[in-house]
Design an enzyme around this catalytic site. Structure first.
Site, mmCIF file in Angstrom:
data_model
loop_
_atom_site.group_PDB
_atom_site.id
_atom_site.type_symbol
_atom_site.label_atom_id
_atom_site.label_comp_id
_atom_site.label_asym_id
_atom_site.label_seq_id
_atom_site.Cartn_x
_atom_site.Cartn_y
_atom_site.Cartn_z
ATOM 1 N N PHE A 17 0.836 -1.207 0.000
ATOM 2 C CA PHE A 17 0.000 0.000 0.000
ATOM 3 C C PHE A 17 0.878 1.266 0.000
ATOM 4 O O PHE A 17 0.884 2.025 -0.977
ATOM 5 C CB PHE A 17 -0.925 -0.069 1.217
ATOM 6 C CG PHE A 17 -1.660 1.199 1.519
ATOM 7 C CD1 PHE A 17 -2.399 1.842 0.544
ATOM 8 C CD2 PHE A 17 -1.613 1.746 2.804
ATOM 9 C CE1 PHE A 17 -3.088 3.016 0.831
ATOM 10 C CE2 PHE A 17 -2.294 2.912 3.100
ATOM 11 C CZ PHE A 17 -3.024 3.556 2.113
ATOM 12 N N ILE A 18 1.633 1.486 1.040
ATOM 13 C CA ILE A 18 2.441 2.713 1.118
ATOM 14 C C ILE A 18 3.585 2.665 0.103
ATOM 15 O O ILE A 18 3.829 3.622 -0.641
ATOM 16 C CB ILE A 18 3.000 2.898 2.545
ATOM 17 C CG1 ILE A 18 1.857 3.046 3.553
ATOM 18 C CG2 ILE A 18 3.947 4.100 2.610
ATOM 19 C CD1 ILE A 18 2.288 3.008 5.020
ATOM 20 N N ASP A 37 10.003 -7.335 -3.095
ATOM 21 C CA ASP A 37 8.756 -7.590 -2.359
ATOM 22 C C ASP A 37 8.409 -9.073 -2.517
ATOM 23 O O ASP A 37 8.534 -9.628 -3.607
ATOM 24 C CB ASP A 37 7.623 -6.715 -2.924
ATOM 25 C CG ASP A 37 6.444 -6.579 -1.974
ATOM 26 O OD1 ASP A 37 6.127 -5.443 -1.590
ATOM 27 O OD2 ASP A 37 5.822 -7.605 -1.623
ATOM 28 N N ASN A 38 7.956 -9.689 -1.440
ATOM 29 C CA ASN A 38 7.594 -11.118 -1.538
ATOM 30 C C ASN A 38 6.103 -11.325 -1.796
ATOM 31 O O ASN A 38 5.627 -12.451 -1.791
ATOM 32 C CB ASN A 38 8.034 -11.883 -0.282
ATOM 33 C CG ASN A 38 7.196 -11.537 0.940
ATOM 34 O OD1 ASN A 38 6.377 -10.623 0.901
ATOM 35 N ND2 ASN A 38 7.408 -12.261 2.025
ATOM 36 N N ASP A 57 12.427 -11.941 -0.738
ATOM 37 C CA ASP A 57 12.062 -11.835 0.672
ATOM 38 C C ASP A 57 13.195 -11.163 1.452
ATOM 39 O O ASP A 57 14.353 -11.591 1.337
ATOM 40 C CB ASP A 57 11.818 -13.265 1.192
ATOM 41 C CG ASP A 57 11.030 -13.285 2.468
ATOM 42 O OD1 ASP A 57 11.391 -12.543 3.403
ATOM 43 O OD2 ASP A 57 10.045 -14.040 2.523
ATOM 44 N N TYR A 146 4.366 -6.080 17.601
ATOM 45 C CA TYR A 146 4.639 -5.335 16.370
ATOM 46 C C TYR A 146 5.473 -4.086 16.651
ATOM 47 O O TYR A 146 6.474 -3.820 15.977
ATOM 48 C CB TYR A 146 3.308 -4.947 15.703
ATOM 49 C CG TYR A 146 3.416 -3.914 14.607
ATOM 50 C CD1 TYR A 146 3.879 -4.254 13.344
ATOM 51 C CD2 TYR A 146 3.046 -2.584 14.839
ATOM 52 C CE1 TYR A 146 3.980 -3.305 12.331
ATOM 53 C CE2 TYR A 146 3.139 -1.623 13.833
ATOM 54 C CZ TYR A 146 3.606 -1.995 12.583
ATOM 55 O OH TYR A 146 3.704 -1.044 11.597
ATOM 56 N N ASN A 179 -1.546 6.765 11.195
ATOM 57 C CA ASN A 179 -2.473 5.904 10.440
ATOM 58 C C ASN A 179 -2.569 6.353 8.984
ATOM 59 O O ASN A 179 -3.237 7.355 8.697
ATOM 60 C CB ASN A 179 -3.863 5.933 11.075
ATOM 61 C CG ASN A 179 -3.938 5.038 12.283
ATOM 62 O OD1 ASN A 179 -3.264 5.284 13.283
ATOM 63 N ND2 ASN A 179 -4.713 3.981 12.190
ATOM 64 N N ILE A 210 -16.861 -1.845 15.945
ATOM 65 C CA ILE A 210 -15.962 -0.895 16.597
ATOM 66 C C ILE A 210 -15.429 -1.542 17.868
ATOM 67 O O ILE A 210 -16.217 -1.979 18.714
ATOM 68 C CB ILE A 210 -16.708 0.417 16.937
ATOM 69 C CG1 ILE A 210 -17.129 1.109 15.634
ATOM 70 C CG2 ILE A 210 -15.842 1.335 17.793
ATOM 71 C CD1 ILE A 210 -17.938 2.386 15.839
ATOM 72 N N ARG A 218 -7.426 8.559 16.516
ATOM 73 C CA ARG A 218 -6.311 8.233 15.628
ATOM 74 C C ARG A 218 -5.966 9.452 14.784
ATOM 75 O O ARG A 218 -6.800 10.336 14.562
ATOM 76 C CB ARG A 218 -6.711 7.092 14.673
ATOM 77 C CG ARG A 218 -6.988 5.766 15.367
ATOM 78 C CD ARG A 218 -5.703 5.118 15.845
ATOM 79 N NE ARG A 218 -5.936 3.896 16.602
ATOM 80 C CZ ARG A 218 -6.098 3.844 17.918
ATOM 81 N NH1 ARG A 218 -6.077 4.944 18.630
ATOM 82 N NH2 ARG A 218 -6.277 2.697 18.540
HETATM 83 N N1 LIG Z 1 -0.210 1.497 7.135
HETATM 84 C C1 LIG Z 1 0.143 2.269 8.153
HETATM 85 O O1 LIG Z 1 -0.662 3.059 8.662
HETATM 86 C C2 LIG Z 1 1.554 2.199 8.712
HETATM 87 C C3 LIG Z 1 1.901 3.051 9.772
HETATM 88 C C4 LIG Z 1 3.197 2.997 10.282
HETATM 89 C C5 LIG Z 1 4.119 2.132 9.727
HETATM 90 N N2 LIG Z 1 3.759 1.315 8.709
HETATM 91 C C6 LIG Z 1 4.791 0.438 8.120
HETATM 92 O O2 LIG Z 1 4.867 0.755 6.742
HETATM 93 C C7 LIG Z 1 5.191 -0.404 5.993
HETATM 94 C C8 LIG Z 1 4.182 -0.615 4.880
HETATM 95 O O3 LIG Z 1 2.889 -0.773 5.425
HETATM 96 P P1 LIG Z 1 1.603 -0.918 4.497
HETATM 97 O O4 LIG Z 1 0.455 -0.391 5.243
HETATM 98 O O5 LIG Z 1 1.903 -0.394 3.128
HETATM 99 O O6 LIG Z 1 1.436 -2.501 4.474
HETATM 100 P P2 LIG Z 1 1.426 -3.514 3.257
HETATM 101 O O7 LIG Z 1 1.193 -4.852 3.886
HETATM 102 O O8 LIG Z 1 0.496 -3.059 2.193
HETATM 103 O O9 LIG Z 1 2.903 -3.422 2.701
HETATM 104 C C9 LIG Z 1 3.971 -4.218 3.128
HETATM 105 C C10 LIG Z 1 4.694 -4.732 1.901
HETATM 106 O O10 LIG Z 1 5.836 -5.473 2.335
HETATM 107 C C11 LIG Z 1 5.838 -6.715 1.647
HETATM 108 N N3 LIG Z 1 6.495 -7.692 2.515
HETATM 109 C C12 LIG Z 1 6.036 -8.190 3.684
HETATM 110 N N4 LIG Z 1 6.921 -9.080 4.176
HETATM 111 C C13 LIG Z 1 7.951 -9.122 3.303
HETATM 112 C C14 LIG Z 1 9.163 -9.859 3.243
HETATM 113 N N5 LIG Z 1 9.481 -10.728 4.202
HETATM 114 N N6 LIG Z 1 9.990 -9.650 2.198
HETATM 115 C C15 LIG Z 1 9.673 -8.764 1.231
HETATM 116 N N7 LIG Z 1 8.532 -8.061 1.205
HETATM 117 C C16 LIG Z 1 7.687 -8.235 2.242
HETATM 118 C C17 LIG Z 1 4.378 -7.049 1.405
HETATM 119 O O11 LIG Z 1 4.167 -7.975 0.373
HETATM 120 C C18 LIG Z 1 3.816 -5.678 1.092
HETATM 121 O O12 LIG Z 1 3.937 -5.395 -0.291
HETATM 122 C C19 LIG Z 1 5.265 -1.552 7.003
HETATM 123 O O13 LIG Z 1 6.624 -1.729 7.339
HETATM 124 C C20 LIG Z 1 4.501 -1.040 8.196
HETATM 125 O O14 LIG Z 1 4.984 -1.598 9.398
HETATM 126 C C21 LIG Z 1 2.494 1.331 8.186
#
Ligand SMILES: NC(=O)c1ccc[n+]([C@@H]2O[C@H](COP(=O)([O-])OP(=O)(O)OC[C@H]3O[C@@H](n4cnc5c(N)ncnc54)[C@H](O)[C@@H]3O)[C@@H](O)[C@H]2O)c1
Length: 323
Positions: A17-18, A37-38, A57, A146, A179, A210, A218
């Protein structure tokens, strides 16, 4: 250390996503991008076609090596296990992905003489903060596995510049994201963001659930604003060595969020079921970013207001998906 020094950027988690939005922003700014990305939670659907995608990975050092052999000169490490709930259900995967995976990335940076590393940290590391809005200098008090593994990763990254084996200086920055929400967030994954979960439930005509009394708050920040913060950080040497909150800087209660979502669908609690359930382990009561630091260093401010535009844009996208 200006933008011109980096040309090819490795984005781990660039199919997520991000990460997907960060890749889009970098491509749009003219960078070459390699993605590692895995696909455990990411999808090829949103992978920017101009990026070089490696299915691999971060827990596997050989996969990481393959990505570093692409001639990259900076790394944005976003790959991670992103769910509090899953961190309790599978603590080994959480630890291996978030902490060991980060150590693998750092070791590869050292081996390959990479000079710039950005890390995706999380507001969850503050736990239940005594003061909100919360600054980066607030106590670290995780209340979920986490948050522990994300914080461990962050600390590894910030200690890495002291590593005795460095061939070149390693310049690091972490973004402690609050968030993050927006289009492309999974509508069916119960372990992802609360807004997407609510929207998914309305679209499937399932009751909104909820946890707790809904008065927990948040700080929601729109994903394109977040992607801009990442690219601006990469390009600004004043961010080196910093940890910076990335949020909107204002609270929304979960009850209010629920009502806003229903409102965009033309519904209300009078004609759509909303149920309450116990709080979940690791839930934080109030989480709001103090964004003074990122505003001062980067001159970055969120541009997308949630009530005026963000929720509506996310719901519109979600409707198209389900159509
Ligand atoms: N979404 C939020 O609000 C938020 C807030 C703070 C921090 N984060 C951090 O931001 C990052 C991205 O979050 P997101 O919301 O986009 O989640 P997401 O699950 O959409 O993205 C994570 C990506 O990492 C990949 N991934 C997971 N394990 C892996 C591995 N072992 N090897 C390679 N790729 C791997 C997944 O396939 C995915 O594409 C994460 O590290 C998360 O902890 C997210």
């Amino acid at each position: 250390m200006t933008r011109q020094m980096y040309q090819k950027i490795l984005v781990t988690g660039g199919a997520g996503f991000i990460g997907g939005y960060v890749v889009d922003e970098l491509v749009q700014r003219g960078y070459s991008v390699v993605i590692l990305d895995n696909l455990s939670s990411g999808s090829l659907k949103y992978v920017n076609p101009q990026a070089d995608f490696i299915h691999g990975d971060v827990r596997n050092r050989e996969d990481v090596r393959k990505a570093f052999l692409k001639g990259i000169d900076a790394v944005i490490h976003i790959a991670g296990q992103a769910s509090i709930k899953l961190s309790f259900m599978d603590p080994y995967n959480d630890l291996e992905t978030n902490t060991l995976g980060t150590v693998n990335i750092i070791q590869a940076c050292i081996e390959h003489g990479i000079e710039r590393l950005l890390y995706a940290s999380s507001m969850t590391i503050y736990g239940t903060p005594k003061v909100v809005p919360t600054t980066e200098d607030s106590p670290i008090a995780p209340v979920s596995y986490y948050a522990v593994t994300k914080y461990a990763g962050e600390r590894y990254v910030h200690i890495a510049p002291n590593h005795p084996g460095l061939k070149k200086p390693l310049n690091v920055t972490s973004l402690r994201m609050f968030n993050v929400y927006g289009a492309r967030q999974s509508l069916s994954n119960p372990y992802q963001g609360v807004l997407a979960i609510f929207i998914g439930r309305v679209l499937r005509n399932e009751p909104i659930i909820i946890h707790s009394d809904g008065e927990q708050s948040r700080d929601f920040v729109y994903v394109t604003d977040v992607a801009r913060a990442w690219a601006d950080t990469l390009e600004n040497p004043d961010t080196i060595g910093q940890v910076m909150n990335v949020g909107a800087g204002k609270p929304i209660s979960v009850n209010k969020l629920c009502d806003l979502v229903l409102n965009v669908f033309g519904k209300s609690r009078n004609d759509f079921p909303v149920q309450y359930a116990p709080a979940q382990p690791g839930d934080i009561r109030h989480s709001i970013a103090d964004i003074t630091r990122i505003q001062n260093i980067l001159n970055w401010s969120p541009q997308v207001d949630m009530e005026e535009h963000g929720i509506r844009a996310t719901v519109e996208w979600a409707r198209q998906q389900s159509a």
